[in-house]
Design an enzyme around this catalytic site. Structure first.
Site, PDB file in Angstrom:
ATOM      1  N   TYR A  42      -2.387  -0.720   9.891  1.00 54.76           N
ATOM      2  CA  TYR A  42      -2.344  -1.135   8.495  1.00 54.76           C
ATOM      3  C   TYR A  42      -1.040  -0.673   7.840  1.00 54.76           C
ATOM      4  O   TYR A  42      -0.349  -1.453   7.172  1.00 54.76           O
ATOM      5  CB  TYR A  42      -3.550  -0.551   7.769  1.00 54.76           C
ATOM      6  CG  TYR A  42      -3.646  -0.899   6.299  1.00 54.76           C
ATOM      7  CD1 TYR A  42      -4.064  -2.166   5.899  1.00 54.76           C
ATOM      8  CD2 TYR A  42      -3.344   0.041   5.321  1.00 54.76           C
ATOM      9  CE1 TYR A  42      -4.168  -2.492   4.550  1.00 54.76           C
ATOM     10  CE2 TYR A  42      -3.451  -0.268   3.974  1.00 54.76           C
ATOM     11  CZ  TYR A  42      -3.860  -1.536   3.593  1.00 54.76           C
ATOM     12  OH  TYR A  42      -3.972  -1.845   2.256  1.00 54.76           O
ATOM     13  N   SER A  46       0.856  -1.185   0.000  1.00 60.12           N
ATOM     14  CA  SER A  46       0.000   0.000   0.000  1.00 60.12           C
ATOM     15  C   SER A  46       0.891   1.233   0.000  1.00 60.12           C
ATOM     16  O   SER A  46       2.009   1.191   0.531  1.00 60.12           O
ATOM     17  CB  SER A  46      -0.894   0.014   1.244  1.00 60.12           C
ATOM     18  OG  SER A  46      -1.529   1.282   1.412  1.00 60.12           O
TER      19      SER A  46
END
Length: 309
Positions: A206, A193
């Protein structure tokens, strides 16, 4: 916190004495024959992965499903894995129906897999190797997202996210890469990401898990480079997937995603659109292919310029 789920064969990354990529045309040095057409759903050469086996995690939807579709369209035999057996079966049925008219498409075979369970991973990789052949391409896509302030993060939140996003990458890579190295070729692509490289409010767990996955993938790449195995990461930004849509109040992209949000110190997206899963899949397929034969230990950002890098 908010919980959002989301032998001897030439393979990617191998080297030939004449300088051509495995399975390619030595005369042009590209690893791609000059008589290959274009895959129907993308820009990659048709049939470039013929005879190769790919294993994709998180394959039931979103980016994982798009990666499976792109690899199959280019001739790969794909082991599509996911922990949701029913969603995986529906995904494979969709892919099989779409590819039915294309004789060059490779088969897609579903395997239920929990990336957090090391025994399950080892057994599934052994089964795939026995039934389809040794894995030439590993794509780590499986991921979960939990959002919320860092100081409100529970031990369970932290453990659950890292179990999938980081430890899952470790489990699969450990099970697959030893065989790649022994055969002298292979390619690993980890889908991380852009949060791995830039702070995001309410996404600390995350982001940390994805940053760790990128670091692991690069270190692994360094260790196995001399044995013909390449390891890279793709770092998407906002992408139109079920995970992304679960963050929206409605069906439209929130203004803050495209324009940025001063209150959370977030930049917008200069290209003025969020990615489609296929945009990310094309980057993955490129890095997995012989076209990227001299690329390893890199992280490719596919975020429309959102991280300004």
């Amino acid at each position: 916190m908010t919980d959002i789920n989301g032998p001897g064969r030439p393979g990617p990354g191998g080297n030939r004495p004449d300088g051509a990529a495995p399975g390619g045309d030595a005369s042009n040095g590209t690893g791609i024959g000059t008589d290959i057409g274009t895959a129907p759903n993308g820009t990659g050469p048709r049939g470039e992965f013929a005879g190769r086996v790919a294993l994709v995690t998180g394959a039931a939807q979103g980016i994982g499903e798009a990666v499976v579709r792109a690899l199959s369209a280019r001739g790969a035999t794909v082991a599509a894995t996911d922990r949701s057996e029913q969603e995986l079966k529906r995904s494979v049925a969709r892919l099989s129906e779409d590819a039915g008219a294309d004789p060059a498409a490779g088969p897609v075979v579903p395997y239920r897999l929990d990336v957090t369970a090391p025994d399950d991973v080892a057994e599934t990789v052994e089964r795939v190797s026995r039934e389809l052949g040794p894995v030439d391409i590993l794509v780590n896509v499986a991921g979960v997202l939990r959002t919320g302030p860092a100081v409100e993060t529970t031990d369970r939140d932290w453990a659950d996210v890292f179990a999938v996003n980081t430890t899952g990458v470790f489990h699969l890579s450990r099970a697959v890469v030893a065989g790649m190295a022994a055969r002298g070729s292979g390619s690993v692509v980890t889908v991380a990401s852009n949060a791995a490289g830039i702070p995001r409010a309410d996404m600390s767990v995350y982001a940390a898990s994805k940053a760790a996955a990128v670091a692991f993938t690069k270190c692994l790449g360094l260790e196995v480079a001399a044995r013909g195995v390449r390891c890279n990461a793709v770092c998407p930004g906002s992408t139109d997937t079920p995970m992304q849509r679960s963050l929206w109040d409605g069906d439209s992209v929130p203004d803050g995603v495209l324009d940025g949000d001063l209150a959370t110190h977030r930049t917008g997206i200069p290209l003025r659109r969020i990615a489609q899963p296929e945009d990310v899949a094309e980057a993955v397929v490129f890095l997995a292919s012989d076209r990227a034969r001299h690329i390893t230990m890199q992280d490719l950002y596919v975020d429309g310029g959102a991280t300004l890098r």
